[in-house]
Design a protein around this motif. Structure first.
Motif, PDB file in Angstrom:
ATOM      1  N   PRO A  22     -36.549 -45.946  38.114  1.00  0.00           N
ATOM      2  CA  PRO A  22     -35.963 -44.932  39.002  1.00  0.00           C
ATOM      3  C   PRO A  22     -36.949 -44.331  40.000  1.00  0.00           C
ATOM      4  O   PRO A  22     -36.626 -44.223  41.188  1.00  0.00           O
ATOM      5  N   ASN A  23     -38.142 -43.986  39.570  1.00  0.00           N
ATOM      6  CA  ASN A  23     -39.109 -43.371  40.492  1.00  0.00           C
ATOM      7  C   ASN A  23     -39.499 -44.324  41.604  1.00  0.00           C
ATOM      8  O   ASN A  23     -39.654 -43.910  42.752  1.00  0.00           O
ATOM      9  N   VAL A  94     -27.981 -44.325  30.285  1.00  0.00           N
ATOM     10  CA  VAL A  94     -27.886 -43.306  31.339  1.00  0.00           C
ATOM     11  C   VAL A  94     -29.003 -42.266  31.196  1.00  0.00           C
ATOM     12  O   VAL A  94     -29.638 -41.877  32.183  1.00  0.00           O
ATOM     13  N   THR A  95     -29.278 -41.833  29.953  1.00  0.00           N
ATOM     14  CA  THR A  95     -30.240 -40.734  29.784  1.00  0.00           C
ATOM     15  C   THR A  95     -31.678 -41.155  30.090  1.00  0.00           C
ATOM     16  O   THR A  95     -32.469 -40.321  30.522  1.00  0.00           O
ATOM     17  N   ALA A 100     -35.659 -39.496  33.518  1.00  0.00           N
ATOM     18  CA  ALA A 100     -36.872 -39.773  34.296  1.00  0.00           C
ATOM     19  C   ALA A 100     -36.826 -39.027  35.629  1.00  0.00           C
ATOM     20  O   ALA A 100     -37.805 -38.413  36.056  1.00  0.00           O
ATOM     21  N   MET A 101     -35.671 -39.065  36.282  1.00  0.00           N
ATOM     22  CA  MET A 101     -35.536 -38.378  37.570  1.00  0.00           C
ATOM     23  C   MET A 101     -35.624 -36.866  37.397  1.00  0.00           C
ATOM     24  O   MET A 101     -36.271 -36.173  38.185  1.00  0.00           O
ATOM     25  N   VAL A 102     -34.980 -36.363  36.332  1.00  0.00           N
ATOM     26  CA  VAL A 102     -34.989 -34.913  36.093  1.00  0.00           C
ATOM     27  C   VAL A 102     -36.412 -34.430  35.759  1.00  0.00           C
ATOM     28  O   VAL A 102     -36.839 -33.377  36.233  1.00  0.00           O
ATOM     29  N   GLY A 103     -37.145 -35.221  35.001  1.00  0.00           N
ATOM     30  CA  GLY A 103     -38.522 -34.861  34.662  1.00  0.00           C
ATOM     31  C   GLY A 103     -39.392 -34.768  35.905  1.00  0.00           C
ATOM     32  O   GLY A 103     -40.204 -33.847  36.058  1.00  0.00           O
ATOM     33  N   ASP A 104     -39.194 -35.723  36.809  1.00  0.00           N
ATOM     34  CA  ASP A 104     -39.950 -35.746  38.066  1.00  0.00           C
ATOM     35  C   ASP A 104     -39.580 -34.551  38.941  1.00  0.00           C
ATOM     36  O   ASP A 104     -40.441 -33.927  39.571  1.00  0.00           O
ATOM     37  N   ILE A 105     -38.287 -34.212  38.951  1.00  0.00           N
ATOM     38  CA  ILE A 105     -37.820 -33.068  39.738  1.00  0.00           C
ATOM     39  C   ILE A 105     -38.363 -31.764  39.141  1.00  0.00           C
ATOM     40  O   ILE A 105     -38.821 -30.869  39.871  1.00  0.00           O
ATOM     41  N   GLY A 133     -39.338 -36.450  30.530  1.00  0.00           N
ATOM     42  CA  GLY A 133     -37.937 -36.219  30.875  1.00  0.00           C
ATOM     43  C   GLY A 133     -37.033 -37.252  30.223  1.00  0.00           C
ATOM     44  O   GLY A 133     -36.022 -36.914  29.600  1.00  0.00           O
ATOM     45  N   ALA A 134     -37.403 -38.523  30.352  1.00  0.00           N
ATOM     46  CA  ALA A 134     -36.578 -39.614  29.801  1.00  0.00           C
ATOM     47  C   ALA A 134     -36.493 -39.521  28.278  1.00  0.00           C
ATOM     48  O   ALA A 134     -35.413 -39.623  27.693  1.00  0.00           O
ATOM     49  N   LEU A 135     -37.640 -39.301  27.647  1.00  0.00           N
ATOM     50  CA  LEU A 135     -37.653 -39.262  26.175  1.00  0.00           C
ATOM     51  C   LEU A 135     -36.913 -38.037  25.648  1.00  0.00           C
ATOM     52  O   LEU A 135     -36.135 -38.147  24.703  1.00  0.00           O
TER      53      LEU A 135
END
Ligand code: CTP
Ligand code: MG
Length: 183
Positions: A22-23, A94-95, A100-105, A133-135
């Protein structure tokens, strides 16, 4: 290397691929409208121009598509190599990318609160924000799948190898002119 170490590394990379992509997809396809709509908080942007809707949506979708593809080839890979690679549950596929995106944000949010402008490097956070975020989103939403897939040795490999892989791919993206900083 012993078979079990090889298997641990393969399982770790396989399980994390939907969180790695994703990143990188966001770097390639992101841009346009920022998620924070340009809003500021305490005179700094809430997130900044580096977190866009298109990057987040395309990045997440790229991870989901990759997880579906890995599920499709899993039987062949498992029987050809004798290694038991994981299958992604409908929730995990999905998670992992979304987390991953939410963690980066979330990391960008913290960077802006601590006075760091867009693109500022925060060693450690930059390499692990998307992993955490992903984990954590996956552990929260599909705990059984998470504990079955991420044994302690697999988790250790993930935390060790991810920063190295992340630094490597970002240097490549920088050299290719896709990113303005090599981190
Ligand atoms: N990107 C995006 N949407 C996201 C994440 C990334 O569009 N949710 C794109 C942006 O074009 C961003 C690039 O990918 O500039 C690189 O991502 P990253 O290094 O995470 O962002 P930075 O620009 O460094 O911003 P920040 O300081 O907030 O991390
Ligand atoms: Mg950055």
């Amino acid at each position: 290397m012993s078979v079990s170490l090889v298997e641990t590394v393969v399982v770790a990379l396989w399980a994390m691929l939907p969180a790695y992509v994703p990143n990188n997809a966001a770097v390639v396809f992101g841009g346009d409208r920022p998620i924070d709509g340009g809003r500021t908080w305490d005179e700094s942007r809430v997130l900044g121009d580096g977190k866009t809707w298109r990057g987040t949506v395309v990045g997440t979708l790229a991870g989901v598509v990759l997880a579906l593809f890995l599920n499709a080839i899993e039987p062949v890979v498992s029987s050809a190599t004798g290694l038991s690679v994981p299958r992604f549950s409908p929730i995990a596929l999905v998670t992992l990318p979304l987390g991953a995106m939410v963690g980066d944000i979330a990391a960008s949010f913290l960077k802006r609160r601590t006075g760091r402008s867009r693109g500022a490097a925060v060693p450690g956070i930059d390499q692990l924000d998307f992993v955490l975020g992903a984990l954590s989103l996956t552990a929260l939403c599909t705990t059984d799948w998470f504990t079955k897939t991420f044994s302690l040795p697999v988790l250790a490999v993930v935390l060790l190898l991810t920063p190295l892989l992340h630094v490597g791919t970002n240097v490549v993206a920088y050299c290719a002119g896709l990113k303005s900083e090599p981190w």
